[in-house]
Design a protein around this motif. Structure first.
Motif, short mmCIF file in Angstrom:
data_model
loop_
_atom_site.label_atom_id
_atom_site.label_comp_id
_atom_site.label_asym_id
_atom_site.label_seq_id
_atom_site.Cartn_x
_atom_site.Cartn_y
_atom_site.Cartn_z
N ASN A 1 0.81 -1.22 0.00
CA ASN A 1 0.00 0.00 0.00
C ASN A 1 0.85 1.28 0.00
OD1 ASN A 1 -1.84 -1.85 2.44
ND2 ASN A 1 -2.22 -1.84 0.25
N LEU A 2 2.17 1.09 -0.08
CA LEU A 2 3.08 2.25 -0.08
C LEU A 2 3.53 2.50 -1.51
CD1 LEU A 2 4.77 4.36 1.35
CD2 LEU A 2 6.31 2.58 2.14
N GLY A 3 3.05 3.59 -2.09
CA GLY A 3 3.26 3.84 -3.52
C GLY A 3 4.67 4.32 -3.85
N ALA A 4 5.10 3.98 -5.06
CA ALA A 4 6.43 4.38 -5.54
C ALA A 4 6.56 5.91 -5.57
CB ALA A 4 6.67 3.80 -6.92
N GLU A 5 5.46 6.59 -5.90
CA GLU A 5 5.53 8.06 -5.97
C GLU A 5 5.87 8.65 -4.61
OE1 GLU A 5 5.24 10.00 -8.55
OE2 GLU A 5 4.47 8.67 -10.12
N LEU A 6 5.27 8.07 -3.56
CA LEU A 6 5.55 8.56 -2.20
C LEU A 6 7.00 8.27 -1.83
CD1 LEU A 6 2.36 7.45 -0.16
CD2 LEU A 6 2.89 9.70 -1.06
N LEU A 7 7.45 7.08 -2.17
CA LEU A 7 8.83 6.69 -1.83
C LEU A 7 9.85 7.52 -2.59
CD1 LEU A 7 8.45 2.81 -1.73
CD2 LEU A 7 9.05 4.29 0.20
N ASN A 8 9.51 7.87 -3.80
CA ASN A 8 10.45 8.57 -4.67
C ASN A 8 10.52 10.07 -4.38
OD1 ASN A 8 12.38 8.21 -6.65
ND2 ASN A 8 11.00 8.91 -8.26
N ALA A 9 9.50 10.56 -3.65
CA ALA A 9 9.51 11.99 -3.30
C ALA A 9 10.50 12.22 -2.15
CB ALA A 9 8.11 12.42 -2.89
N ASP A 10 10.80 13.47 -1.89
CA ASP A 10 11.64 13.78 -0.73
C ASP A 10 10.77 13.84 0.51
OD1 ASP A 10 14.01 14.01 -2.21
OD2 ASP A 10 13.44 16.04 -2.84
N GLY A 11 11.37 13.62 1.66
CA GLY A 11 10.66 13.81 2.92
C GLY A 11 9.89 12.59 3.36
#
Ligand SMILES: NC(=O)c1ccc[n+]([C@@H]2O[C@H](COP(=O)([O-])OP(=O)(O)OC[C@H]3O[C@@H](n4cnc5c(N)ncnc54)[C@H](OP(=O)(O)O)[C@@H]3O)[C@@H](O)[C@H]2O)c1
Length: 210
Positions: A124-134
């Motif tokens: 449920n943890l998206g790549a977009e969230l992981l790839n962003a900073d912070g």
């Protein structure tokens, strides 16, 4: 990338060693020159690791696991983030396929060598969230039939800033985690966002890692 930033030793696996190395180099640019990250062909990566994270499309899931089986070392923990999306067979990414065993993670449990612990997490943890900073705004629910593997994977999940890791019980609950991802993808399409999940109402001990 998040684990390399946290100081973990990471090997990126790929069907192609050069592609793996290129991915590792790219991560090093963001994680820093001291990051302990390298790339290797999948079997070599598997031979060198005591914790595997499967992040491949469902269409390649069973075939890759059959190929990796002889290379999985005794005592290894296999974390499965695979979601059996209907997109694997030309359908919609907001729908899932039926898997005979109940979920992709349960299929994994059937395909790894006897005694290997399988843990379902990170669906449920998206790549977009992981790839962003912070920090990421998402909880990670961790399910396994091996109670000893759950705290290890929870500790790993909380190395991702913002992620809280919750013991989600038996591996059979992976079927629910996988379905939630299809819903999140549908929400992302509908609302043009990068959704995640947060579980409320549990005591702090449920997401504290000791
Ligand atoms: N993307 C997300 O936000 C997200 C979030 C949670 C869970 N997931 C799940 O995680 C898995 C990977 O998602 P993704 O978006 O990272 O997918 P992806 O970018 O399409 O694939 C990831 C990697 O898997 C390898 N691969 C592709 N097809 C393969 C095959 N048939 N056999 C073996 N390896 C293959 C490729 O690496 P090489 O070509 O280098 O081998 C590819 O770079 C999926 O099951 C997805 O449902 C994704």
């Amino acid at each position: 990338m998040r684990w390399a930033e946290a100081g973990e030793t990471v090997i990126v696996g790929s069907r192609d060693a050069k592609r793996a190395q290129d991915a590792a180099d790219k991560i090093k640019v963001r994680a820093g020159a001291n990051a302990k990250i390298s790339g290797a062909e999948n079997i070599a990566a598997c031979n060198a690791a005591d914790l595997l994270v499967l992040t491949i499309p469902f269409e390649g899931h069973a075939a890759l696991l059959k190929q990796l089986k002889p290379a999985i070392r005794p005592g290894t923990i296999v974390i499965d983030a695979t979601v059996p999306l209907a997109a694997s067979v030309g359908g919609r990414a907001s729908r899932t396929l039926g898997v005979w065993q109940g979920s992709a993670a349960q299929q994994t449990a059937e395909l790894v060598p006897k005694g290997i612990s399988v843990v379902a997490a990170f669906q449920n943890l998206g790549a977009e969230l992981l790839n962003a900073d912070g920090p990421v705004d998402c909880d990670v629910i961790v399910c396994s039939d091996d109670p000893a593997a759950i705290p290890i994977v929870r500790a790993l999940a909380t190395k991702i800033p913002g992620a809280r890791a919750i013991d989600g019980g038996k591996l059979e609950n992976a079927r629910i985690l996988e379905q939630i991802t299809a819903l999140l993808i549908g929400l992302n399409i509908r609302h043009k966002g990068h959704s995640g999940i947060r579980i409320t109402g549990l005591p702090p001990a449920a997401h504290e890692v000791v």
